[in-house]
Design a protein around this motif. Structure first.
Motif, PDB file in Angstrom:
ATOM      1  N   ILE A  13       1.562 -11.052   2.530  1.00  0.00           N
ATOM      2  CA  ILE A  13       0.999 -10.042   1.518  1.00  0.00           C
ATOM      3  C   ILE A  13      -0.710 -10.256   2.160  1.00  0.00           C
ATOM      4  O   ILE A  13      -1.700  -9.783   2.089  1.00  0.00           O
ATOM      5  CB  ILE A  13       1.101 -10.375   0.828  1.00  0.00           C
ATOM      6  CG1 ILE A  13       2.828  -9.888   0.404  1.00  0.00           C
ATOM      7  CG2 ILE A  13       0.212  -9.748  -1.144  1.00  0.00           C
ATOM      8  CD1 ILE A  13       3.298  -9.531  -1.071  1.00  0.00           C
ATOM      9  N   ALA A  14      -0.761 -12.022   2.279  1.00  0.00           N
ATOM     10  CA  ALA A  14      -2.244 -12.632   2.059  1.00  0.00           C
ATOM     11  C   ALA A  14      -2.801 -12.386   3.050  1.00  0.00           C
ATOM     12  O   ALA A  14      -3.589 -11.731   3.981  1.00  0.00           O
ATOM     13  CB  ALA A  14      -2.224 -13.801   1.767  1.00  0.00           C
ATOM     14  N   VAL A  15      -1.770 -12.051   4.681  1.00  0.00           N
ATOM     15  CA  VAL A  15      -2.608 -11.976   6.124  1.00  0.00           C
ATOM     16  C   VAL A  15      -2.865 -10.346   5.816  1.00  0.00           C
ATOM     17  O   VAL A  15      -3.669 -10.233   6.825  1.00  0.00           O
ATOM     18  CB  VAL A  15      -0.968 -12.832   6.910  1.00  0.00           C
ATOM     19  CG1 VAL A  15      -1.446 -11.884   8.093  1.00  0.00           C
ATOM     20  CG2 VAL A  15      -1.811 -14.022   7.015  1.00  0.00           C
ATOM     21  N   THR A  16      -1.561  -9.641   5.694  1.00  0.00           N
ATOM     22  CA  THR A  16      -1.755  -8.166   5.274  1.00  0.00           C
ATOM     23  C   THR A  16      -3.061  -7.902   5.076  1.00  0.00           C
ATOM     24  O   THR A  16      -4.158  -6.827   5.550  1.00  0.00           O
ATOM     25  CB  THR A  16      -0.431  -7.348   4.821  1.00  0.00           C
ATOM     26  OG1 THR A  16       0.761  -7.558   5.945  1.00  0.00           O
ATOM     27  CG2 THR A  16      -0.862  -5.371   4.964  1.00  0.00           C
ATOM     28  N   THR A  17      -3.611  -7.997   3.635  1.00  0.00           N
ATOM     29  CA  THR A  17      -4.898  -7.888   3.040  1.00  0.00           C
ATOM     30  C   THR A  17      -6.031  -8.348   3.523  1.00  0.00           C
ATOM     31  O   THR A  17      -6.511  -8.023   3.735  1.00  0.00           O
ATOM     32  CB  THR A  17      -3.740  -8.904   1.431  1.00  0.00           C
ATOM     33  OG1 THR A  17      -3.816  -8.415   0.520  1.00  0.00           O
ATOM     34  CG2 THR A  17      -6.029  -8.442   0.747  1.00  0.00           C
ATOM     35  N   ALA A  18      -5.962  -8.889   4.556  1.00  0.00           N
ATOM     36  CA  ALA A  18      -6.672 -10.373   4.851  1.00  0.00           C
ATOM     37  C   ALA A  18      -7.614  -9.022   6.590  1.00  0.00           C
ATOM     38  O   ALA A  18      -8.082  -9.196   6.287  1.00  0.00           O
ATOM     39  CB  ALA A  18      -6.508 -11.796   5.079  1.00  0.00           C
ATOM     40  N   ILE A  19      -6.649  -8.630   6.620  1.00  0.00           N
ATOM     41  CA  ILE A  19      -6.498  -7.807   7.909  1.00  0.00           C
ATOM     42  C   ILE A  19      -6.996  -6.337   7.080  1.00  0.00           C
ATOM     43  O   ILE A  19      -8.077  -5.996   7.853  1.00  0.00           O
ATOM     44  CB  ILE A  19      -5.079  -7.318   8.451  1.00  0.00           C
ATOM     45  CG1 ILE A  19      -4.837  -9.010   9.603  1.00  0.00           C
ATOM     46  CG2 ILE A  19      -5.239  -6.271   9.467  1.00  0.00           C
ATOM     47  CD1 ILE A  19      -3.190  -8.710   9.987  1.00  0.00           C
ATOM     48  N   VAL A  20      -6.055  -6.230   6.377  1.00  0.00           N
ATOM     49  CA  VAL A  20      -7.385  -4.595   5.836  1.00  0.00           C
ATOM     50  C   VAL A  20      -8.367  -4.521   5.166  1.00  0.00           C
ATOM     51  O   VAL A  20      -9.610  -3.879   5.393  1.00  0.00           O
ATOM     52  CB  VAL A  20      -5.866  -4.404   4.950  1.00  0.00           C
ATOM     53  CG1 VAL A  20      -6.579  -2.815   3.887  1.00  0.00           C
ATOM     54  CG2 VAL A  20      -5.383  -3.901   5.495  1.00  0.00           C
ATOM     55  N   GLY A  24     -11.802  -2.980   7.199  1.00  0.00           N
ATOM     56  CA  GLY A  24     -11.640  -2.067   6.115  1.00  0.00           C
ATOM     57  C   GLY A  24     -10.997  -1.255   5.489  1.00  0.00           C
ATOM     58  O   GLY A  24     -10.716  -0.071   6.268  1.00  0.00           O
ATOM     59  N   VAL A  25     -10.956  -0.845   4.060  1.00  0.00           N
ATOM     60  CA  VAL A  25      -9.681  -0.462   3.572  1.00  0.00           C
ATOM     61  C   VAL A  25     -10.116   1.753   4.261  1.00  0.00           C
ATOM     62  O   VAL A  25      -8.987   1.994   4.528  1.00  0.00           O
ATOM     63  CB  VAL A  25      -9.544  -0.530   1.919  1.00  0.00           C
ATOM     64  CG1 VAL A  25      -8.348   0.365   1.476  1.00  0.00           C
ATOM     65  CG2 VAL A  25      -9.805  -1.256   1.457  1.00  0.00           C
ATOM     66  N   GLY A  26     -11.520   1.694   4.301  1.00  0.00           N
ATOM     67  CA  GLY A  26     -11.584   3.538   4.385  1.00  0.00           C
ATOM     68  C   GLY A  26     -10.986   3.510   6.249  1.00  0.00           C
ATOM     69  O   GLY A  26     -10.401   4.177   6.209  1.00  0.00           O
ATOM     70  N   HIS A  27     -11.305   2.741   6.784  1.00  0.00           N
ATOM     71  CA  HIS A  27     -10.295   2.813   8.416  1.00  0.00           C
ATOM     72  C   HIS A  27      -8.394   2.808   8.785  1.00  0.00           C
ATOM     73  O   HIS A  27      -8.186   3.901   8.672  1.00  0.00           O
ATOM     74  CB  HIS A  27     -10.910   1.829   9.566  1.00  0.00           C
ATOM     75  CG  HIS A  27     -12.223   1.946   9.321  1.00  0.00           C
ATOM     76  ND1 HIS A  27     -13.633   0.822   9.309  1.00  0.00           N
ATOM     77  CD2 HIS A  27     -12.860   2.719  10.027  1.00  0.00           C
ATOM     78  CE1 HIS A  27     -14.383   1.406   9.461  1.00  0.00           C
ATOM     79  NE2 HIS A  27     -14.422   2.289  10.316  1.00  0.00           N
TER      80      HIS A  27
END
Length: 121
Positions: A13-20, A24-27
């Motif tokens: 979850i941390a890695v996924t959150t960091a990548i997003v 950028g959440v919009g992208h």
């Protein structure tokens, strides 16, 4: 075992959150919206084909298994590739985790590691 699973989930979850966050959440949301539900379904179905074929190959290599074991081996292939490619593990870690998934699904340890070794080679 449960602590390790919890730590792996938190790390994922941390890695996924960091990548997003990095992209950028919009992208990310824009890419998902452009794909749409139909596109996502096609992508998932297309990705399932190699997993099913590779799991079936493991099944053929292991005589004496029940048809239920075919599902276990397909799942083990999915786990193996996920661990080896998406999580911060080396491919060797993915191989071990995939074999462990097969063992947890009821496949014997010798068969799980033998089919993994044949698949890798």
């Amino acid at each position: 075992m449960k602590l390790g699973l919890a730590l792996a989930a938190i790390l994922g979850i941390a890695v996924t959150t960091a990548i997003v966050g990095y992209l950028g959440v919009g992208h990310v949301l824009g890419a998902i919206a452009a794909l749409g539900w139909r596109g996502l379904g096609v992508l998932v179905a297309w990705s399932a084909i190699p997993f099913a074929l590779l799991g079936a190959a493991w099944f053929v290599l292991t005589p004496g298994l029940s048809p239920r074991d075919l599902v276990t081996l397909v799942w083990a292939r999915i786990v193996r590739d996920s661990a080896g490619e998406l999580l911060p593990f080396s491919p060797l870690g993915g191989w071990l985790i995939g074999a462990r998934a097969a063992i947890l699904g009821g496949i014997g340890g010798d068969a799980a590691f033998a089919t993994t070794l044949v698949d890798v080679t």
